[in-house]
Enzyme design. Structure first.
Site, mmCIF file in Angstrom:
data_model
loop_
_atom_site.group_PDB
_atom_site.id
_atom_site.type_symbol
_atom_site.label_atom_id
_atom_site.label_comp_id
_atom_site.label_asym_id
_atom_site.label_seq_id
_atom_site.Cartn_x
_atom_site.Cartn_y
_atom_site.Cartn_z
ATOM 1 N N GLY A 1 8.051 4.078 2.970
ATOM 2 C CA GLY A 1 8.799 5.309 3.215
ATOM 3 C C GLY A 1 9.964 5.031 4.134
ATOM 4 O O GLY A 1 10.384 3.873 4.314
ATOM 5 N N LEU B 1 0.811 -1.208 0.000
ATOM 6 C CA LEU B 1 0.000 0.000 0.000
ATOM 7 C C LEU B 1 0.853 1.271 0.000
ATOM 8 O O LEU B 1 0.459 2.302 -0.533
ATOM 9 C CB LEU B 1 -0.932 0.017 1.225
ATOM 10 C CG LEU B 1 -2.089 -0.986 1.223
ATOM 11 C CD1 LEU B 1 -2.862 -0.888 2.529
ATOM 12 C CD2 LEU B 1 -3.017 -0.745 0.038
ATOM 13 N N GLY B 2 2.021 1.180 0.609
ATOM 14 C CA GLY B 2 2.887 2.352 0.679
ATOM 15 C C GLY B 2 4.171 2.027 1.406
ATOM 16 O O GLY B 2 4.268 1.027 2.134
ATOM 17 N N VAL C 1 3.857 -0.446 4.325
ATOM 18 C CA VAL C 1 2.504 -0.828 4.731
ATOM 19 C C VAL C 1 1.962 -1.800 3.698
ATOM 20 O O VAL C 1 1.980 -1.514 2.489
ATOM 21 C CB VAL C 1 1.577 0.400 4.840
ATOM 22 C CG1 VAL C 1 0.161 -0.046 5.214
ATOM 23 C CG2 VAL C 1 2.102 1.389 5.870
ATOM 24 N N TYR D 1 10.012 5.081 7.244
ATOM 25 C CA TYR D 1 9.579 4.315 8.420
ATOM 26 C C TYR D 1 9.596 2.815 8.163
ATOM 27 O O TYR D 1 9.755 2.004 9.070
ATOM 28 C CB TYR D 1 8.164 4.734 8.815
ATOM 29 C CG TYR D 1 7.150 4.476 7.721
ATOM 30 C CD1 TYR D 1 6.525 3.238 7.599
ATOM 31 C CD2 TYR D 1 6.847 5.459 6.790
ATOM 32 C CE1 TYR D 1 5.617 2.992 6.579
ATOM 33 C CE2 TYR D 1 5.938 5.226 5.775
ATOM 34 C CZ TYR D 1 5.330 3.995 5.672
ATOM 35 O OH TYR D 1 4.440 3.753 4.657
ATOM 36 N N GLY D 2 9.371 2.401 6.896
ATOM 37 C CA GLY D 2 9.213 0.990 6.558
ATOM 38 C C GLY D 2 8.218 0.847 5.430
ATOM 39 O O GLY D 2 8.279 1.587 4.441
ATOM 40 N N ASP E 1 3.178 16.064 10.852
ATOM 41 C CA ASP E 1 3.509 15.514 9.530
ATOM 42 C C ASP E 1 2.281 15.473 8.632
ATOM 43 O O ASP E 1 2.028 14.481 7.948
ATOM 44 C CB ASP E 1 4.105 14.109 9.693
ATOM 45 C CG ASP E 1 4.873 13.652 8.454
ATOM 46 O OD1 ASP E 1 5.248 14.521 7.639
ATOM 47 O OD2 ASP E 1 5.087 12.439 8.287
#
Length: 396
Positions: free
Chosen positions: A35, A32-33, A40, A37-38, A147
């Site tokens: 970045g 799904l996405g 999804v 952070y990691g 954010d």
């Protein structure tokens, strides 16, 4: 306090973190996405059959505390319908920390903003109504999102009737001291320009660093987290949704577009201050006339003429000329360069319901004029018909 409760929840959940194999409990469908952070992943729970989003945080670059903070904040505090909420499932694998959250099956806001065009104004106002409520909810609890951007606003249907603000990795309690970090983006608040200047100064000095108390270095500038950060981001987001572009590249004096906006903003602020001063002088003159008689002094008259009241507003910043006076007022509140007087999210609903774009304002005015003309035609037709009916009856 919410922050203290969040810390307690992190401590408790740390005791029950379980090591699992993702494929034993979930069928992963697609990405799904992703970045810094990691990533999804859209997944389906094998026993429940329900879709959900699994957020994976690499253990090598993510602290357990930051993972648990985001999970517990999303689970226990994001109760507003336009905040993305965790589902009570969290675990770890040998390589990742993972928690489950509501899935944004229709992508994010970035996917539906047409470049150089934007979105329909009524849809924008609907989204802003939802987001301002969600942000206000967080602020009421004492948290600041930090954010807000199109990529972090998820769509719950294809028509954008329902959106959710997500990704709470940078969310902090109001008043928390954090290191000022400048980055080139219109979402970066102008008060972060000091960090850019400090970096340039150190570069000129050969990058000399000195360690102070608590390990702070000479280049560190610390600021308090305040709701004004979210207000600024919301203002930029509204501009982006309405136009399909950004008003400037960075919110610093080095950016010519931002500089033009700042000059216009300062002119407007000076004009408002002068009007306020004129009203106060006029009030005192009225009191003076009431006590002694006489007319308005030449000094007051000259001040009114110098401000040019009634002669129209100063030229608006070029990239803001497409907006109605109402929208300009909203931008002046949300994009105030001074964070201490920047509007809060809960003030935004007061600007909803009327046109934000000049073309929309003109179109609504045209429709109103057509409706009035039609009503007039019907009234006149009715009068003529009534007169003819009286004549047929032999009445005068």
């Amino acid at each position: 306090m919410a922050e203290q409760k969040l810390e307690e929840l992190c401590y408790l959940t740390a005791q029950s973190l379980t090591l699992l194999k993702t494929s034993d409990h979930f069928r992963v469908v697609k990405l799904l996405g992703e970045g810094s952070y990691g990533r999804v992943m859209l997944a389906v729970h094998k026993k429940r059959g329900t879709p959900m989003a699994l957020k994976f945080f690499p253990r090598g670059s993510t602290s357990l505390l930051s993972f648990l903070r985001e999970y517990n904040l999303s689970l226990s505090f994001c109760t507003h319908p336009s905040l993305s909420r965790a589902l009570g499932i969290f675990f770890c694998t040998p390589s990742h920390y993972v928690f489950a959250q509501q899935a944004g099956l229709y992508g994010d806001l970035f996917d539906v903003i047409v470049p150089e065009v934007g979105m329909e104004e009524d849809r924008v106002q609907s989204i802003v109504s939802q987001l301002s409520g969600a942000i206000s909810h967080l602020h009421t609890l004492g948290f600041v999102h930090r954010d807000i951007k199109p990529e972090n606003i998820f769509l719950c249907d294809q028509a954008c009737r329902w959106v959710k603000l997500g990704d709470f990795g940078l969310t902090r309690a109001q008043g928390t001291r954090t290191r000022a970090v400048w980055y080139q983006s219109p979402f970066c608040v102008p008060e972060m320009e000091v960090a850019k200047k400090r970096k340039a100064e150190l570069k000129d000095q050969g990058g000399t660093k000195g360690v102070g108390k608590e390990g702070e270095t000479k280049e560190d500038i610390w600021i308090a987290v305040e709701p004004s950060i979210d207000s600024w981001a919301l203002g930029i987001l509204i501009y982006c949704m309405l136009t399909g572009c950004f008003p400037w590249n960075e919110s610093t004096a080095d950016d010519l577009d931002y500089k033009k906006f700042k000059e216009w903003f300062d002119q407007e602020a000076d004009k408002e201050a002068q009007k306020s001063n004129n009203r106060e002088v006029g009030r005192k003159e009225t009191e003076h006339r009431g006590n002694r008689g006489g007319t308005l002094s030449l000094e007051v008259k000259s001040r009114h003429s110098e401000t040019g009241e009634g002669s129209g507003a100063d030229a608006v910043s070029p990239y803001f000329s497409v907006f109605s006076p109402l929208a300009l007022s909203l931008f002046k509140e949300l994009l105030n360069p001074d964070p201490d007087v920047r509007a809060r999210a809960e003030e935004v609903p007061g600007y909803l319901g009327m046109p934000w774009l000049v073309k929309t304002e003109k179109e609504e005015k045209r429709r109103a004029e057509e409706a009035e003309a039609e009503a007039k035609r019907v009234r006149e037709a009715g009068c003529i018909g009534e007169k003819k009916e009286r004549e047929d009856r032999g009445e005068r």
